[in-house]
Design an enzyme around this catalytic site. Sequence first.
Site, PDB file in Angstrom:
ATOM      1  CB  SER A   1      -0.399  -8.230  -0.872  1.00 19.31           C
ATOM      2  OG  SER A   1      -1.184  -8.856   0.122  1.00 19.31           O
TER       3      SER A   1
ATOM      4  CG  ASP B   1     -16.504  -8.250  -4.176  1.00 15.82           C
ATOM      5  OD1 ASP B   1     -15.985  -8.775  -3.166  1.00 15.82           O
ATOM      6  OD2 ASP B   1     -15.967  -7.304  -4.783  1.00 15.82           O
TER       7      ASP B   1
ATOM      8  CE  LYS C   1      -4.371  -1.512   0.403  1.00 17.89           C
ATOM      9  NZ  LYS C   1      -5.475  -1.062  -0.464  1.00 17.89           N
TER      10      LYS C   1
ATOM     11  N   GLY D   1     -15.762 -13.476   0.239  1.00 19.33           N
ATOM     12  CA  GLY D   1     -15.851 -12.145  -0.379  1.00 19.33           C
ATOM     13  C   GLY D   1     -15.521 -12.251  -1.855  1.00 19.33           C
TER      14      GLY D   1
ATOM     15  CB  SER E   1      -9.320   0.285  10.573  1.00 16.46           C
ATOM     16  OG  SER E   1     -10.034  -0.681   9.836  1.00 16.46           O
TER      17      SER E   1
ATOM     18  CD  GLU F   1     -12.957 -11.594  -5.006  1.00 22.97           C
ATOM     19  OE1 GLU F   1     -13.385 -10.482  -4.684  1.00 22.97           O
ATOM     20  OE2 GLU F   1     -13.641 -12.439  -5.635  1.00 22.97           O
TER      21      GLU F   1
END
Lengths: 332, 332
Positions: A317, A222, A65, A220, A90, A216
């Site tokens: 990651s 999606d 990130k 979750g 968060s 994924e």
Amino acid sequence: MSDHAGTDRIGTRLALSYDDVADAQRVLAGHAHRTPVLTSRQIDTRTGCRVFFKCENFQRIGAFKFRGAFNAISRLSHAQRERGVLAYSSGNHAQAVALAASLLGSKAVIVMPQDAPQVKLTATRGYGAEVVTYDKHATVREELAAQLAHQRGLALIPPYDHPHVAAGQGTAAQELFDEVGALDYLFVCVGGGGLISGCAIAAHALSPQCKVIGVEPEAGDDATRSFKTGTLQRCHNPDTIADGARTPSLGAVTFPMILRHVHDMVTVSDAQLLQAMLYLWERMKIVVEPTGALAGAGLFERKVDMPPGARVGVIVSGGNVDVRDVCRWLAA
Amino acid sequence: MSDHAGTDRIGTRLALSYDDVADAQRVLAGHAHRTPVLTSRQIDTRTGCRVFFKCENFQRIGAFKFRGAFNAISRLSHAQRERGVLAYSSGNHAQAVALAASLLGSKAVIVMPQDAPQVKLTATRGYGAEVVTYDKHATVREELAAQLAHQRGLALIPPYDHPHVAAGQGTAAQELFDEVGALDYLFVCVGGGGLISGCAIAAHALSPQCKVIGVEPEAGDDATRSFKTGTLQRCHNPDTIADGARTPSLGAVTFPMILRHVHDMVTVSDAQLLQAMLYLWERMKIVVEPTGALAGAGLFERKVDMPPGARVGVIVSGGNVDVRDVCRWLAA
């Protein structure tokens, strides 16, 4: 963005091109770590592939990130950086924005729920950010963030759905190709799609034969459903240990890039994810968070048919996990 | 051994010199990993030093033990390697001898208690070794090992008290100095003293001003007491999570080298050790076993007065730990 951005398969103009990733690389040089690429004979034997792990758990703040946050903040005007930036998160994005802002002489305001783990509040403040907490039951964070941004003239740094953010994340794959050359497959975790969008753009430019596979958590899924149907699907607060993939949906920037440049999307269960995470810990001796083990789990669980000897990249990651949480998951 | 071996402070001829470490380096080239040296801004800030972690948890079999085992087995005659080698160990030395023997075309017999963890029996067999198990209550392992060695003509590879073993372990420090230059302090864990002996010899040759500090668990402080008194002290099966430091005493080879070339010995409690281990996991994102965190714990607990800005090496000796054990320790 670049003039060379392409169009996706349904004709929409894509938000970024490889030039944007290359620009991000120049911006990040000397600020982001060039993280190591690790290999393991045992994992090669187990998978029958030649596997290269790009270890973003060794990135600053412990996750990829930082790349996107630093790239995005660095593109703001001097005046805007003076006024400051804002993020609501968060997770790893909070610390990424806090550190990147601090390094770029800007001030970060991070909106976090008041019941966020103390360690995360402290870490975010430790990077010099002002943390504004809110009551999850009484306040909608987006509204609070918009109000703060307006009052103080802060620039919102979104966690994934922004071309500069996705371009920054893509430098992880760009460095991997730079170090090991062309690959046959690249496994990348998917939450909001910032990482995989940038990585897929880099793969398309630097290793055009490489198939990019998104992974994924089952709970979750999606993005997998969105990818398979071509229509944006959502999920609400999915129950998974992969906290980085609890995002409600892909975004307006990331979804078209995924439709265009990702080759397949697969899911793994939390049990498979936990097993993959511990396998990486115990075999490779690296601390990986659940979301960080998604890509590895997709490989280990043979979710994609690959010929023996395939050259496979795996983006690890991040590594921000509390060992006490791992103990709870193991005991469950 | 080399003609250049020195004498210790009480006049005994030392078993090895730096030439032996340099020889071991040539033997290990292309077989042992040249493990990474990691640094952390946060740890530098916390300690006020510039700290370099030599990460032997990334060594083959997950610990420095591979260096000594490979060096020792490689020095055997061709005929002896044909007959095979023997070790008794339920720890990292077992896997080190098993793998080194296999790579050198030899056959290893490893004597292990029948109640050793299944994962260790399986891992040792996985490296091609024959595992001979015994009942701890009915059999003295040294006697069983001597009998097997005699019957089958096997060469015993001791875990630490042998010049070729200690010289091999010393290549860890030699690589560290080679990569980062001179240091002011070098922290090394101590069990039987093979690692610190070899490392102290390397430090003396490559960074003569460097003070070498040994770190032991409080419960197994025999080496510290031996160092302070100049007389070999023992402890019996000490109760510590640092399983690699549960050795009963230093050895005839290692004790004189430690008296001569080590500058101080300190101890840390298991609570301090667990805290240091988790700190390394959570900050550096590397999996370190308790014994592997001893050196870091000695640094973090400020067991030695060091001037601000000191350049400090820390040998992270291994990373073979079961996460479920860590959870048990955390719950205790």
